[in-house]
Scaffold this active site. Structure first.
Site, PDB file in Angstrom:
ATOM      1  N   ARG A 129      16.609   4.945  25.129  1.00  0.00           N
ATOM      2  CA  ARG A 129      16.215   5.689  26.327  1.00  0.00           C
ATOM      3  C   ARG A 129      15.164   4.907  27.123  1.00  0.00           C
ATOM      4  O   ARG A 129      14.261   4.300  26.535  1.00  0.00           O
ATOM      5  CB  ARG A 129      15.688   7.078  25.946  1.00  0.00           C
ATOM      6  CG  ARG A 129      16.767   7.938  25.338  1.00  0.00           C
ATOM      7  CD  ARG A 129      16.457   9.410  25.298  1.00  0.00           C
ATOM      8  NE  ARG A 129      17.453  10.085  24.471  1.00  0.00           N
ATOM      9  CZ  ARG A 129      18.651  10.474  24.906  1.00  0.00           C
ATOM     10  NH1 ARG A 129      18.994  10.277  26.182  1.00  0.00           N
ATOM     11  NH2 ARG A 129      19.504  11.054  24.087  1.00  0.00           N
ATOM     12  N   ASP A 130      15.326   4.944  28.453  1.00  0.00           N
ATOM     13  CA  ASP A 130      14.390   4.255  29.343  1.00  0.00           C
ATOM     14  C   ASP A 130      13.019   4.914  29.239  1.00  0.00           C
ATOM     15  O   ASP A 130      12.899   6.141  29.188  1.00  0.00           O
ATOM     16  CB  ASP A 130      14.914   4.317  30.782  1.00  0.00           C
ATOM     17  CG  ASP A 130      14.231   3.323  31.700  1.00  0.00           C
ATOM     18  OD1 ASP A 130      14.884   2.367  32.128  1.00  0.00           O
ATOM     19  OD2 ASP A 130      13.028   3.514  31.988  1.00  0.00           O
ATOM     20  N   ILE A 131      11.975   4.100  29.218  1.00  0.00           N
ATOM     21  CA  ILE A 131      10.610   4.601  29.074  1.00  0.00           C
ATOM     22  C   ILE A 131      10.156   5.349  30.346  1.00  0.00           C
ATOM     23  O   ILE A 131       9.248   6.177  30.288  1.00  0.00           O
ATOM     24  CB  ILE A 131       9.648   3.424  28.761  1.00  0.00           C
ATOM     25  CG1 ILE A 131       8.392   3.900  28.063  1.00  0.00           C
ATOM     26  CG2 ILE A 131       9.310   2.607  30.012  1.00  0.00           C
ATOM     27  CD1 ILE A 131       7.542   2.777  27.463  1.00  0.00           C
ATOM     28  N   ASN A 149      20.946  -4.378  37.555  1.00  0.00           N
ATOM     29  CA  ASN A 149      20.120  -5.102  38.511  1.00  0.00           C
ATOM     30  C   ASN A 149      20.032  -6.562  38.082  1.00  0.00           C
ATOM     31  O   ASN A 149      19.758  -6.840  36.910  1.00  0.00           O
ATOM     32  CB  ASN A 149      18.713  -4.493  38.560  1.00  0.00           C
ATOM     33  CG  ASN A 149      18.719  -3.072  39.105  1.00  0.00           C
ATOM     34  OD1 ASN A 149      19.441  -2.773  40.056  1.00  0.00           O
ATOM     35  ND2 ASN A 149      17.939  -2.192  38.501  1.00  0.00           N
ATOM     36  N   VAL A 203      13.014  -6.578  33.841  1.00  0.00           N
ATOM     37  CA  VAL A 203      13.036  -7.069  32.457  1.00  0.00           C
ATOM     38  C   VAL A 203      14.139  -8.115  32.354  1.00  0.00           C
ATOM     39  O   VAL A 203      15.300  -7.831  32.685  1.00  0.00           O
ATOM     40  CB  VAL A 203      13.270  -5.928  31.438  1.00  0.00           C
ATOM     41  CG1 VAL A 203      13.336  -6.484  30.015  1.00  0.00           C
ATOM     42  CG2 VAL A 203      12.173  -4.862  31.546  1.00  0.00           C
ATOM     43  N   HIS A 230      20.660  -5.586  30.986  1.00  0.00           N
ATOM     44  CA  HIS A 230      20.767  -4.178  30.573  1.00  0.00           C
ATOM     45  C   HIS A 230      21.608  -3.420  31.577  1.00  0.00           C
ATOM     46  O   HIS A 230      21.517  -3.641  32.782  1.00  0.00           O
ATOM     47  CB  HIS A 230      19.395  -3.524  30.410  1.00  0.00           C
ATOM     48  CG  HIS A 230      18.443  -3.804  31.527  1.00  0.00           C
ATOM     49  ND1 HIS A 230      17.786  -5.010  31.658  1.00  0.00           N
ATOM     50  CD2 HIS A 230      18.044  -3.044  32.578  1.00  0.00           C
ATOM     51  CE1 HIS A 230      17.021  -4.982  32.748  1.00  0.00           C
ATOM     52  NE2 HIS A 230      17.162  -3.793  33.326  1.00  0.00           N
ATOM     53  N   HIS A 239      22.124   0.273  33.029  1.00  0.00           N
ATOM     54  CA  HIS A 239      21.515   1.608  33.095  1.00  0.00           C
ATOM     55  C   HIS A 239      22.626   2.652  33.105  1.00  0.00           C
ATOM     56  O   HIS A 239      23.560   2.558  33.915  1.00  0.00           O
ATOM     57  CB  HIS A 239      20.729   1.788  34.403  1.00  0.00           C
ATOM     58  CG  HIS A 239      19.537   0.899  34.583  1.00  0.00           C
ATOM     59  ND1 HIS A 239      18.250   1.345  34.402  1.00  0.00           N
ATOM     60  CD2 HIS A 239      19.433  -0.397  34.970  1.00  0.00           C
ATOM     61  CE1 HIS A 239      17.398   0.357  34.685  1.00  0.00           C
ATOM     62  NE2 HIS A 239      18.088  -0.713  35.026  1.00  0.00           N
TER      63      HIS A 239
HETATM   64  P1  DGP Z   1      15.329  -3.076  35.673  1.00  0.00           P
HETATM   65  O1  DGP Z   1      14.406  -2.675  36.791  1.00  0.00           O
HETATM   66  O2  DGP Z   1      16.794  -2.958  36.058  1.00  0.00           O
HETATM   67  O3  DGP Z   1      14.978  -4.425  35.093  1.00  0.00           O
HETATM   68  O4  DGP Z   1      15.087  -1.994  34.537  1.00  0.00           O
HETATM   69  C1  DGP Z   1      14.183  -2.161  33.481  1.00  0.00           C
HETATM   70  C2  DGP Z   1      13.994  -0.820  32.868  1.00  0.00           C
HETATM   71  O5  DGP Z   1      13.336  -1.000  31.623  1.00  0.00           O
HETATM   72  C3  DGP Z   1      13.120   0.130  33.671  1.00  0.00           C
HETATM   73  O6  DGP Z   1      13.918   1.240  34.097  1.00  0.00           O
HETATM   74  C4  DGP Z   1      12.044   0.575  32.719  1.00  0.00           C
HETATM   75  C5  DGP Z   1      12.543   0.119  31.370  1.00  0.00           C
HETATM   76  N1  DGP Z   1      11.493  -0.301  30.446  1.00  0.00           N
HETATM   77  C6  DGP Z   1      10.483  -1.190  30.696  1.00  0.00           C
HETATM   78  N2  DGP Z   1       9.720  -1.344  29.612  1.00  0.00           N
HETATM   79  C7  DGP Z   1      10.267  -0.544  28.638  1.00  0.00           C
HETATM   80  C8  DGP Z   1       9.914  -0.287  27.282  1.00  0.00           C
HETATM   81  O7  DGP Z   1       8.959  -0.819  26.718  1.00  0.00           O
HETATM   82  N3  DGP Z   1      10.708   0.590  26.606  1.00  0.00           N
HETATM   83  C9  DGP Z   1      11.781   1.201  27.198  1.00  0.00           C
HETATM   84  N4  DGP Z   1      12.477   2.051  26.449  1.00  0.00           N
HETATM   85  N5  DGP Z   1      12.140   0.963  28.472  1.00  0.00           N
HETATM   86  C10 DGP Z   1      11.385   0.105  29.178  1.00  0.00           C
END
Ligand code: DGP
Length: 114
Positions: free
Chosen positions: A29-31, A87, A96, A100, A102
């Site tokens: 799950r996204d943080i 993205n 990141v 990934h 979404h």
């Molecule tokens: P993007 O902007 O497409 O690179 O999405 C990166 C996503 O990663 C963003 O929606 C937030 C998520 N994210 C960043 N750090 C962490 C983390 O430490 N844990 C989790 N679960 N998600 C994270």
């Protein structure tokens, strides 16, 4: 120790809310969720973005989308639908550097994306 945040979640070094894992990919799950369901599906092997993709990654990408569809079913998103987003690079807002997908769902979304 990996420098990559998502590699560290995949290895278990950093806690992540993991919802699916197999030998090829991990979903967590996204943080910072942007919808009631916001799951990230990532390859276990480091890949920076679609910019690095070649023929070798074609089966993996199919598998990632298949798992996203299965997770969407599990999350009850079949009827309402959902959005899959990738993205790539700064203009798209990739924050990141580990590929990934979404999976977003559970609310009505606008188009075009911002
Ligand atoms: P993007 O902007 O497409 O690179 O999405 C990166 C996503 O990663 C963003 O929606 C937030 C998520 N994210 C960043 N750090 C962490 C983390 O430490 N844990 C989790 N679960 N998600 C994270």
């Amino acid at each position: 120790m990996s420098e990559c945040l998502f590699c560290r979640i995949i290895s278990g070094e950093i806690a992540g809310n993991v919802v699916y894992r197999d030998e090829q990919l991990t979903a967590f799950r996204d943080i910072n969720p942007q919808a009631p369901t916001h799951v990230l599906i990532v390859p276990n092997e480091h890949l920076t973005s679609t910019a690095e993709m070649g023929q070798q990654q074609v089966p993996l990408m199919g598998r990632i989308v298949q798992v996203a569809a299965e997770l969407a079913r599990q999350e009850g998103l079949q009827a309402g639908g959902y959005r899959l987003v990738v993205n790539t690079g700064p203009d798209a807002g990739q924050s990141v550097g580990h590929f990934h997908l979404h999976l977003l769902g559970g609310r009505r979304m606008g188009w075009p994306p911002g």
